[in-house]
Write a protein that holds these residues in place. Structure first.
Motif, PDB file in Angstrom:
ATOM      1  N   TRP A 173       0.842  -1.188   0.000  1.00 21.23           N
ATOM      2  CA  TRP A 173       0.000   0.000   0.000  1.00 21.23           C
ATOM      3  C   TRP A 173       0.880   1.242   0.000  1.00 21.23           C
ATOM      4  O   TRP A 173       2.027   1.206   0.453  1.00 21.23           O
ATOM      5  N   SER A 174       0.331   2.337  -0.486  1.00 24.77           N
ATOM      6  CA  SER A 174       1.108   3.581  -0.539  1.00 24.77           C
ATOM      7  C   SER A 174       0.268   4.759  -0.063  1.00 24.77           C
ATOM      8  O   SER A 174      -0.964   4.707  -0.038  1.00 24.77           O
ATOM      9  N   CYS A 175       0.968   5.835   0.286  1.00 18.92           N
ATOM     10  CA  CYS A 175       0.326   7.068   0.734  1.00 18.92           C
ATOM     11  C   CYS A 175       1.203   8.231   0.280  1.00 18.92           C
ATOM     12  O   CYS A 175       2.407   8.268   0.594  1.00 18.92           O
ATOM     13  N   SER A 176       0.642   9.144  -0.473  1.00 20.33           N
ATOM     14  CA  SER A 176       1.437  10.260  -1.014  1.00 20.33           C
ATOM     15  C   SER A 176       1.187  11.542  -0.228  1.00 20.33           C
ATOM     16  O   SER A 176       0.167  11.702   0.442  1.00 20.33           O
ATOM     17  N   TYR A 177       2.156  12.463  -0.339  1.00 18.15           N
ATOM     18  CA  TYR A 177       1.998  13.777   0.304  1.00 18.15           C
ATOM     19  C   TYR A 177       2.806  14.811  -0.466  1.00 18.15           C
ATOM     20  O   TYR A 177       3.991  14.606  -0.742  1.00 18.15           O
ATOM     21  N   LYS A 178       2.154  15.937  -0.802  1.00 19.73           N
ATOM     22  CA  LYS A 178       2.831  17.036  -1.491  1.00 19.73           C
ATOM     23  C   LYS A 178       3.151  18.114  -0.468  1.00 19.73           C
ATOM     24  O   LYS A 178       2.258  18.644   0.196  1.00 19.73           O
ATOM     25  N   PHE A 179       4.436  18.426  -0.353  1.00 17.00           N
ATOM     26  CA  PHE A 179       4.857  19.419   0.637  1.00 17.00           C
ATOM     27  C   PHE A 179       4.376  20.813   0.249  1.00 17.00           C
ATOM     28  O   PHE A 179       4.195  21.138  -0.925  1.00 17.00           O
ATOM     29  N   LYS A 180       4.214  21.657   1.268  1.00 16.22           N
ATOM     30  CA  LYS A 180       3.789  23.052   1.083  1.00 16.22           C
ATOM     31  C   LYS A 180       4.896  23.958   1.601  1.00 16.22           C
ATOM     32  O   LYS A 180       5.066  24.110   2.813  1.00 16.22           O
TER      33      LYS A 180
END
Length: 210
Positions: A173-180
């Motif tokens: 499984w995966s989980c993505s995150y775009k930094f701010k």
């Protein structure tokens, strides 16, 4: 008074109570019935009333017995449903046993949805992808997975949840995150993986502003 007459009187009184839908006292409601029986039998109301009282007592006792039986039956049915539901729940939610778990971070995904190079450091202008690979024991169960990304200050940046049935003995499984930039903190972040609320693995990575 012969037995046949006695039974007829009891039958007439019982019919009155059996048809009466409300709880009313004998003295208030049976006068008409007693008078009717008196006219038919030639007996006085004083002679008939003890018989009516006896029928009334038996009627109430039988009614209470039926009510208690219904309560007992209903309680037994509820208990049976609870036990069956509990058995199904235990079978459905039997513990998922993890043989091994591996978590890692990458900053790109290929066209075939395969993860890129595993990294330990990432620039804050990137999007990261946290992956977990679980190897399960050879039994298939339903489970909830939770992947959590936490920033360097201990604040949760994102949680990804999956309720699923184990399709094979190895799951990814995966989980993505775009930094701010300007909002997210620099430093050491954490990526964690959970099965049914139990942590199976974690990894740390560093966020920099290059």
């Amino acid at each position: 008074m012969n037995d046949k007459l006695l039974e007829e009187i009891k039958d007439e009184v019982f019919k009155y109570y059996n048809q009466n839908k409300e709880k009313k006292s004998l003295n208030q409601n049976i006068n008409d019935t007693l008078e009717s029986i008196s006219k038919v039998t030639g007996l006085s109301i004083e002679e008939i009333k003890p018989i009516a009282d006896d029928v009334h007592s038996n009627y109430i006792a039988n009614k209470n017995k039926k009510r208690n039986k219904l309560i007992l039956l209903f309680s037994s049915l509820i208990l049976f449903v609870i036990l069956i539901s509990g058995c199904f729940y235990l079978l459905k939610k039997s513990p998922v046993k993890v043989v091994s778990a591996t978590t890692f971070i990458t900053d790109n995904v290929t066209a075939k949805n395969q993860h890129g190079k595993i990294i330990q450091t990432v620039n804050i202008d990137k999007t990261i992808y946290g992956y977990v690979k679980w190897d399960f024991e050879k039994n298939k169960n339903e489970y909830q997975s939770q992947l959590k990304i936490t920033d360097s200050k201990g604040r949760v940046a994102r949680i990804c949840k999956h309720d699923t049935k184990q399709q094979s003995y190895t799951m990814v499984w995966s989980c993505s995150y775009k930094f701010k930039r300007g909002l997210d903190s620099l430093g050491t972040w954490k990526f964690e993986a959970f099965i049914d609320g139990n942590k199976t693995s974690e990894t740390f990575f560093t966020v920099k502003d290059i």
